[in-house]
Design an enzyme around this catalytic site. Structure first.
Site, PDB file in Angstrom:
ATOM      1  N   GLY A 198       0.833  -1.207   0.000  1.00 20.50           N
ATOM      2  CA  GLY A 198       0.000   0.000   0.000  1.00 20.50           C
ATOM      3  C   GLY A 198       0.862   1.249   0.000  1.00 20.50           C
ATOM      4  O   GLY A 198       1.814   1.376  -0.774  1.00 20.50           O
ATOM      5  N   GLY A 199       0.547   2.164   0.888  1.00 18.20           N
ATOM      6  CA  GLY A 199       1.236   3.453   0.943  1.00 18.20           C
ATOM      7  C   GLY A 199       2.720   3.338   1.208  1.00 18.20           C
ATOM      8  O   GLY A 199       3.479   4.260   0.888  1.00 18.20           O
ATOM      9  N   GLY A 222      24.024   4.732 -33.377  1.00 19.11           N
ATOM     10  CA  GLY A 222      23.569   5.677 -32.363  1.00 19.11           C
ATOM     11  C   GLY A 222      24.134   5.349 -30.994  1.00 19.11           C
ATOM     12  O   GLY A 222      24.339   6.246 -30.156  1.00 19.11           O
ATOM     13  N   ALA A 223      24.404   4.065 -30.769  1.00 24.08           N
ATOM     14  CA  ALA A 223      24.928   3.666 -29.468  1.00 24.08           C
ATOM     15  C   ALA A 223      26.318   4.260 -29.228  1.00 24.08           C
ATOM     16  O   ALA A 223      26.705   4.527 -28.098  1.00 24.08           O
ATOM     17  CB  ALA A 223      24.960   2.145 -29.365  1.00 24.08           C
TER      18      ALA A 223
HETATM   19  C1  HXC Z   1      -3.387  -1.589  11.284  1.00 26.00           C
HETATM   20  C2  HXC Z   1      -2.294  -3.570  10.908  1.00 26.00           C
HETATM   21  C3  HXC Z   1      -2.139  -3.249   9.548  1.00 26.00           C
HETATM   22  C4  HXC Z   1      -2.656  -2.004   9.092  1.00 26.00           C
HETATM   23  C5  HXC Z   1      -1.255  -5.157   9.885  1.00 26.00           C
HETATM   24  N1  HXC Z   1      -1.743  -4.775  11.062  1.00 26.00           N
HETATM   25  N2  HXC Z   1      -1.491  -4.256   8.949  1.00 26.00           N
HETATM   26  N3  HXC Z   1      -2.915  -2.750  11.764  1.00 26.00           N
HETATM   27  N4  HXC Z   1      -3.252  -1.201   9.992  1.00 26.00           N
HETATM   28  N5  HXC Z   1      -2.512  -1.618   7.829  1.00 26.00           N
HETATM   29  C6  HXC Z   1      -1.660  -5.488  12.328  1.00 26.00           C
HETATM   30  C7  HXC Z   1      -2.547  -6.714  12.355  1.00 26.00           C
HETATM   31  O1  HXC Z   1      -3.826  -6.374  12.761  1.00 26.00           O
HETATM   32  C8  HXC Z   1      -1.827  -7.575  13.399  1.00 26.00           C
HETATM   33  O2  HXC Z   1      -2.148  -7.097  14.665  1.00 26.00           O
HETATM   34  C9  HXC Z   1      -0.381  -7.245  13.165  1.00 26.00           C
HETATM   35  O3  HXC Z   1      -0.354  -5.991  12.465  1.00 26.00           O
HETATM   36  C10 HXC Z   1       0.339  -8.264  12.309  1.00 26.00           C
HETATM   37  O4  HXC Z   1      -0.443  -8.501  11.159  1.00 26.00           O
HETATM   38  P1  HXC Z   1      -0.779  -9.970  10.648  1.00 26.00           P
HETATM   39  O5  HXC Z   1      -1.827  -9.829   9.613  1.00 26.00           O
HETATM   40  O6  HXC Z   1      -1.038 -10.862  11.800  1.00 26.00           O
HETATM   41  O7  HXC Z   1       0.609 -10.384  10.012  1.00 26.00           O
HETATM   42  P2  HXC Z   1       0.895 -11.191   8.683  1.00 26.00           P
HETATM   43  O8  HXC Z   1       0.048 -12.414   8.621  1.00 26.00           O
HETATM   44  O9  HXC Z   1       2.372 -11.357   8.623  1.00 26.00           O
HETATM   45  O10 HXC Z   1       0.449 -10.237   7.488  1.00 26.00           O
HETATM   46  C11 HXC Z   1       1.078  -9.026   7.290  1.00 26.00           C
HETATM   47  C12 HXC Z   1       0.313  -8.191   6.234  1.00 26.00           C
HETATM   48  C13 HXC Z   1      -1.168  -8.125   6.645  1.00 26.00           C
HETATM   49  C14 HXC Z   1       0.451  -8.892   4.880  1.00 26.00           C
HETATM   50  C15 HXC Z   1       0.999  -6.850   6.136  1.00 26.00           C
HETATM   51  O11 HXC Z   1      -1.249  -7.709   8.004  1.00 26.00           O
HETATM   52  C16 HXC Z   1      -1.958  -7.183   5.807  1.00 26.00           C
HETATM   53  O12 HXC Z   1      -2.347  -7.545   4.689  1.00 26.00           O
HETATM   54  N6  HXC Z   1      -2.204  -5.994   6.345  1.00 26.00           N
HETATM   55  C17 HXC Z   1      -3.029  -5.024   5.686  1.00 26.00           C
HETATM   56  C18 HXC Z   1      -2.345  -4.451   4.496  1.00 26.00           C
HETATM   57  C19 HXC Z   1      -3.139  -3.343   3.935  1.00 26.00           C
HETATM   58  O13 HXC Z   1      -4.142  -3.575   3.235  1.00 26.00           O
HETATM   59  N7  HXC Z   1      -2.769  -2.083   4.288  1.00 26.00           N
HETATM   60  C20 HXC Z   1      -3.453  -0.932   3.919  1.00 26.00           C
HETATM   61  C21 HXC Z   1      -2.994  -0.599   2.541  1.00 26.00           C
HETATM   62  S1  HXC Z   1      -3.818   0.786   1.923  1.00 26.00           S
HETATM   63  P3  HXC Z   1      -2.144  -8.043  15.948  1.00 26.00           P
HETATM   64  O14 HXC Z   1      -2.626  -7.174  17.042  1.00 26.00           O
HETATM   65  O15 HXC Z   1      -3.068  -9.177  15.625  1.00 26.00           O
HETATM   66  O16 HXC Z   1      -0.738  -8.495  16.121  1.00 26.00           O
HETATM   67  C22 HXC Z   1      -2.664   1.966   2.018  1.00 26.00           C
HETATM   68  C23 HXC Z   1      -3.116   3.176   1.358  1.00 26.00           C
HETATM   69  C24 HXC Z   1      -2.130   4.290   1.497  1.00 26.00           C
HETATM   70  O17 HXC Z   1      -1.617   1.799   2.548  1.00 26.00           O
HETATM   71  C25 HXC Z   1      -1.968   4.979   0.206  1.00 26.00           C
HETATM   72  C26 HXC Z   1      -1.088   6.170   0.334  1.00 26.00           C
HETATM   73  C27 HXC Z   1      -0.595   6.589  -1.010  1.00 26.00           C
END
Ligand code: HXC
Length: 510
Positions: free
Chosen positions: A169-170, A404-405
């Site tokens: 994501g971001g 050209g290169a």
């Molecule tokens: C809040 C988050 C989080 C997030 C993970 N966690 N991502 N909390 N915001 N974006 C937390 C989980 O709830 C979990 O908390 C802990 O981090 C570990 O995550 P897991 O899922 O248990 O770990 P894992 O299985 O290794 O997976 C990691 C991951 C997955 C692939 C990164 O967590 C995931 O897909 N996260 C979301 C990714 C996402 O969609 N992000 C937003 C993108 S949009 P606990 O308490 O259980 O330990 C974006 C837009 C911005 O970023 C654009 C700007 C230009």
């Protein structure tokens, strides 16, 4: 007083534990270090000065007011790498998955501002899940503030990103705007949208590794500049890179003691070029024989291998090497090679790193795939990059410099400062076969005539001397003297003073 000191130590202890021992253990079980362990390993021992250890998020939605963790998922500060100051931030996956909140962004912004103000490199270590989902637009705003600073710092201080876990994501766009990205094999991946979203939108089934693992980004997308086997190796390679780089665009390139003579002749170079002009040889051998102690830090070694780019030193000072690689596609320039080298040349020019170019190029790659893929625009990127560069440019044509290169590869006409050719150089519009088939098309059915024309063309054009007669090469040099000639040239060019006309910025063909 003792109580107050103990209280500080207690609070520090809690902050250092991040998301807690269980999550730290899980991190280790995945073969990953924690944010603090990475920083400790990366910086000179005991040099880390942390900022904002007690910062917490301010979110109250979704019960977040009940879970505040000191540091808020990113460890920031500064320290030294071999004695030179660098700023650093490392995402802490044990705290909310390293996700970015408003407060987390403010911590990164603070070190970005300090790095820029104090003209020192900044290194970001990523292991994070993108925007803090519970914070919504506050997180998005935080990202944009980080991106804005990446852009302002671009070309002023080196910015390096190290991906050591998820980067989604971001989180991907800040690294994308930095100078170099390094990844860890098997434990890191980068993508804008993950496998689940991909499945929903395009119905493709992919794993994280297939979508954005280190192999994908070092061999196909060219997003990453290198990948290493584990956290320890990756961080030590980034330290090695930093040793080559100046602190900023106004700092001199670092100089270290050189233990290898620059005057000794290397007679093995006299036989590097095979007798048959169509036989390949490894241009990296030349780079390693010219660079001090053969120390060469290659950038994008696994992508567009027909061109080689990387840093080395000559007589203790950093230079950027760019070289066509005859071992791969005969060293031809295609879109990927042009983009790769253009970006490298521009980095060197931003940071006053002299460029040494070794040329053995049969031309641009023909074909619909290349033309449809924008070869003209991509090739122009390299041409543009060399032409605008004002750093010392030293060029050695070892064999082919066709079409050209020839022009593109730091030729005299693009303000090359020292353009040398080996006696084996062939500088011409094209190779003999193609040339004769065009000029003597009427004789094509007569093999004897064609052979005679080919010999005549080869004798006249496939040498360095036609170019040397015009001063397009400054000197035809003995291969064994290459290191000495380049070292002397670099010394002579130390006070080079050249600038381009004032402009807001150029309009490189992106
Ligand atoms: C809040 C988050 C989080 C997030 C993970 N966690 N991502 N909390 N915001 N974006 C937390 C989980 O709830 C979990 O908390 C802990 O981090 C570990 O995550 P897991 O899922 O248990 O770990 P894992 O299985 O290794 O997976 C990691 C991951 C997955 C692939 C990164 O967590 C995931 O897909 N996260 C979301 C990714 C996402 O969609 N992000 C937003 C993108 S949009 P606990 O308490 O259980 O330990 C974006 C837009 C911005 O970023 C654009 C700007 C230009």
């Amino acid at each position: 007083m003792k109580d107050i000191l103990e209280e500080l130590e207690r609070r520090r202890g809690i902050a250092r534990l991040g998301g807690g021992q269980a999550r730290i253990d899980a991190q280790h079980q995945r073969g990953k270090l924690t944010a603090r362990e990475r920083i400790d390993l990366f910086l000179d021992e005991g040099s880390f000065e942390e900022f904002d250890m007690f910062v917490e998020h301010r979110s109250t939605d979704f019960g977040m007011d009940k879970s505040r963790i000191a540091g808020d998922g990113v460890v920031t500060g500064w320290g030294t790498v071999n004695g030179r100051t660098v700023f650093v931030f490392a995402k802490d996956f044990t705290v909310f998955g390293g996700s970015l909140s408003e407060a987390h962004a403010e911590k990164i912004i603070k070190v970005q501002d300090m790095a820029l103000k104090n003209r020192a490199p900044i290194i970001g270590i990523y292991d994070a899940g993108g925007a803090r989902i519970q914070e919504g637009v506050a997180a998005l705003g935080g990202y944009a503030e980080v991106f804005q600073r990446n852009v302002l710092a671009s070309g002023v201080i080196p910015q390096i990103s190290v991906i050591m876990g998820p980067c989604a994501g971001g989180d991907v766009y800040s690294p994308a705007m930095t100078d170099f990205i390094f990844m860890v094999r098997d434990t890191s991946y980068m993508f804008v949208t993950g496998p689940d979203v991909v499945k929903t939108v395009t119905n493709e089934t992919v794993t994280s590794e297939e979508l954005g693992g280190a192999t994908v980004h070092t061999t196909r997308s060219s997003i990453a500049d290198g990948a290493y086997d584990n956290d320890v190796d990756t961080l030590s390679q980034v330290r090695r890179l930093i040793d080559f780089l100046p602190q900023s665009n106004t700092s001199p390139v670092p100089e270290i003691e050189c233990y290898q003579s620059v005057t000794d002749a290397d007679s093995s170079l006299d036989t590097l070029i095979p007798a048959n002009a169509n036989k390949p040889y490894d241009i990296k051998e030349l780079i390693q024989k010219v660079a001090d102690e053969g120390d060469f830090f290659e950038i994008q070694a696994s992508f567009a291998k027909n061109i080689v780019c990387g840093f080395g030193r000559i007589e203790g000072s950093t230079v950027g090497f760019v070289a066509n690689q005859p071992m791969v596609l005969a060293g031809v320039l295609d879109s990927d090679a042009s983009r790769k080298a253009a970006r490298f040349v521009r980095f060197c020019d931003c940071f006053n790193i002299p460029i040494v170019t070794f040329v053995d190029v049969p031309g641009f790659l023909p074909g619909t795939a290349q033309e449809y893929g924008g070869l003209i625009k991509h090739g122009a990127k390299l041409l543009f990059a060399y032409a605008e560069a004002t750093v010392p440019k030293l060029t050695v044509i070892t064999r082919k410099a066709f079409g050209g290169a020839y022009d593109v590869m730091a030729s005299k006409h693009l303000r090359g400062d020292l353009n040398y050719a080996w006696p084996t150089a062939q500088i011409a519009v094209m190779g003999a076969k193609g040339a004769v088939e065009i000029i003597f098309r009427k004789d094509i059915a007569d093999p004897e005539k064609i052979a005679a024309h080919t010999k005549m063309y080869e004798d006249r054009f496939l040498s360095p001397f036609v170019a040397a007669e015009r001063g397009y090469v400054d000197e035809v040099i003995m291969p064994h003297s290459t290191r000495r000639r380049l070292a002397r040239g670099l010394k002579m060019l130390r006070n080079k003073d050249l600038s381009n006309p004032w402009k807001k910025h150029d309009n490189i063909p992106l």
